[in-house]
Enzyme design. Structure first.
Site, PDB file in Angstrom:
ATOM      1  N   GLU A  61      -6.683   6.125   0.874  1.00 12.53           N
ATOM      2  CA  GLU A  61      -8.424   6.191   0.994  1.00 12.53           C
ATOM      3  C   GLU A  61      -8.742   6.499   2.474  1.00 12.53           C
ATOM      4  OE1 GLU A  61     -10.540   3.013  -0.624  1.00 12.53           O
ATOM      5  OE2 GLU A  61      -9.341   2.772  -2.498  1.00 12.53           O
ATOM      6  N   HIS A 334      -7.882  -4.060   2.882  1.00 14.41           N
ATOM      7  CA  HIS A 334      -6.445  -4.229   2.597  1.00 14.41           C
ATOM      8  C   HIS A 334      -5.903  -4.627   3.753  1.00 14.41           C
ATOM      9  CE1 HIS A 334      -5.556  -2.762  -1.668  1.00 14.41           C
ATOM     10  NE2 HIS A 334      -6.696  -2.704  -1.582  1.00 14.41           N
TER      11      HIS A 334
END
Length: 510
Positions: A61, A334
């Protein structure tokens, strides 16, 4: 105190005796992720100052090349080599950074990867796949080639068994396992890392560790770690108490939905944080939602020469947990996974390991298993074939509906044009023309999706089905003959680890 490893550059020999690996989902969605520029810049700074110094880094990402170049500039002194991978309409979001030369690289897109009609999810548009890099640890030394595979699997958007993307994730797990197995069969060390959008011992997790000769590095040192969040059925069945936030980080390796991650807090609490209020979550806070979705898989390779030193797991931890120094938010939604592998000739200064090992293994640094793969039970392949058949039926039905919509739009458009000839007033003619144009446009789009995209997806399903059916036939033949050595035909792992087939369910990651 943790055992220290010698610096790779300190030895007079060119042999690399330790390897520090890191993977992180950066959550770098342009125009969507809050504080994206500040967070990714801080990620670059943290990588540059991390201890131990990362030597192979996989990012997910990281959608824009601007963010990638910013991280590259900040880490260039420790990670002089890097590759940003281009894929899909908006990019694959994958990047690999390395201390060592990247001698070869390619991007392998997944044949099954979402649907264009789910534009609000975006998986199809970003072209998810596997970023592959061949890294040379020491030029000219046999066995010092590492194959790195960085990926981000399709996210589950519904609960199983009603998740229509389960077939996509299964096919993606199969594809990345094939790539890792192929590299291992060359006798090369293999590193698979990324956001796999799966919990430990779930369907996709067991498929990867069975179909490729790789091990989940976290479970090498923490074999009793959680199987998902505390409310996940397989984890709940173990009867353990709800863990606290610190235990989840240190023992369960949770990287997503942690109570310590500010992006999992409520909007009201986040607003207070961004207004400058200091909010502290105690380590002992119950953490029922946290789960592990980010992984580092490793293999020493198959048929490795006896003279080649074998890598062992030295340590593994969850990192990037400290918030941004000025904003106060977490660096991503995350946390990172960081592992250090060592070779037996590494000089250890102390005798206490960083992470506790399994009581059954007296070696504080367990070796990565390099056994020859063996096939899964035929019943497991049958489960996958059943999954493929169910999804194929769904897509054939979808194609019929979309092509029917196209045919109907053509008839409606013709009818509208005929009706214009008999229209009593101009505004009625305008409405008929508008209906014809919009209806025909929507029908053409649906027809293209049904005729081209769904057709392409069905052909990819046929390829996937053939591979699984072939693997099942091989497994059945070996069972009939009473076993075999499984020499490089299909992947697998020790029979005791796969009894009962694949089980569990994946959990969602944003």
């Amino acid at each position: 105190m943790a055992p220290a490893l010698p610096s790779n550059g300190a030895s007079q020999s060119s042999e690399v005796t330790s390897l520090n690996i890191l993977t992180l989902n950066c959550w770098g969605l342009k125009f969507i992720s809050k504080f994206r520029n500040q967070r990714l810049e801080e990620i670059g700074r943290r990588l540059a100052s991390a201890s131990p110094t990362p030597e192979i880094v996989g990012l997910q990402e990281c959608w824009t090349q601007r963010d990638y170049l910013q991280i590259r500039d900040l880490t260039r002194t420790i990670l002089p080599y890097g590759k940003f991978y281009h894929s899909g309409i908006f990019g694959g979001g994958l990047a690999i950074l390395s201390k060592f030369p990247i001698v070869d690289s390619n991007m392998v897109r997944y044949p099954l990867n979402g649907r264009p009609t789910a534009f609000f999810r975006g998986d199809w548009f970003v072209g998810k796949g596997v970023a592959c890099a061949t890294i040379e640890l020491a030029p000219g030394r046999r066995g010092d080639i590492v194959e790195v595979f960085c990926t981000h699997l399709h996210a589950p958007y519904e609960r199983e068994p009603n998740d229509s993307y389960l077939c996509h994730r299964t096919a993606q797990a199969w594809e990345v396992a094939k790539l890792m197995r192929g590299a291992a069969e060359k006798g090369r060390a293999v590193i698979g890392l990324g956001d796999f959008n799966m919990v430990p011992l779930s369907f996709a997790h067991q498929l990867i560790t069975a179909h490729a000769p790789v091990q989940d590095v976290w479970r090498v040192l923490h074999p009793d770690s959680s199987l998902g969040s505390a409310n996940h059925p397989p984890e709940r069945a173990r009867g353990k108490e709800i863990p606290n936030a610190r235990f989840n980080i240190e023992k369960n390796g949770t990287t997503c939905d942690s109570a310590l991650n500010t992006w999992r807090w409520s909007k009201q609490v986040q607003k207070r944080l961004f207004n400058g209020e200091s909010i502290i979550v105690e380590d002992g806070t119950p953490d029922p939602r946290a789960k592990r979705l980010d992984y580092i898989f490793f293999s020493n390779g198959l048929k490795v020469p006896d003279s080649t030193p074998i890598w062992k797991v030295h340590s593994v931890k969850v990192g990037m947990t400290d918030p941004h120094s000025s904003i106060g938010c977490s660096l991503s939604d995350h946390f990172s996974v960081e592992a250090t592998l060592s070779r037996p000739n590494a000089i250890l200064i102390t005798d206490k390991p960083t992470s506790t090992s399994s009581p059954k293994n007296p070696d504080p640094f367990p070796p990565i298993d390099t056994e020859t793969p063996t096939p899964l039970p035929p019943s497991t392949y049958s489960q996958i074939l059943s999954l493929i058949a169910t999804y194929t039926t769904r897509e054939r039905h979808q194609r019929l509906l979309r092509l029917s919509h196209f045919g109907l739009s053509v008839l409606v458009s013709i009818g509208c044009f005929i009706a214009i000839w008999y229209s009593p007033r101009p505004f009625v003619s305008f409405l008929l023309l508008l209906l014809s144009t919009l209806g025909f446009g929507a029908g053409v789009v649906d027809g293209l999706i049904g005729g081209l995209f769904v057709g392409s997806e069905l052909r990819a399903l046929k390829e996937f089905e053939w591979e699984v059916r072939n693997a099942r036939d091989v497994a059945e033949e070996r069972e009939r003959l009473g076993g075999g050595d499984g020499d490089g035909v299909v992947g697998g792992r020790r029979r005791g680890d796969r009894e009962g087939g694949l089980r569990g369910e994946d959990e969602k990651s944003n």
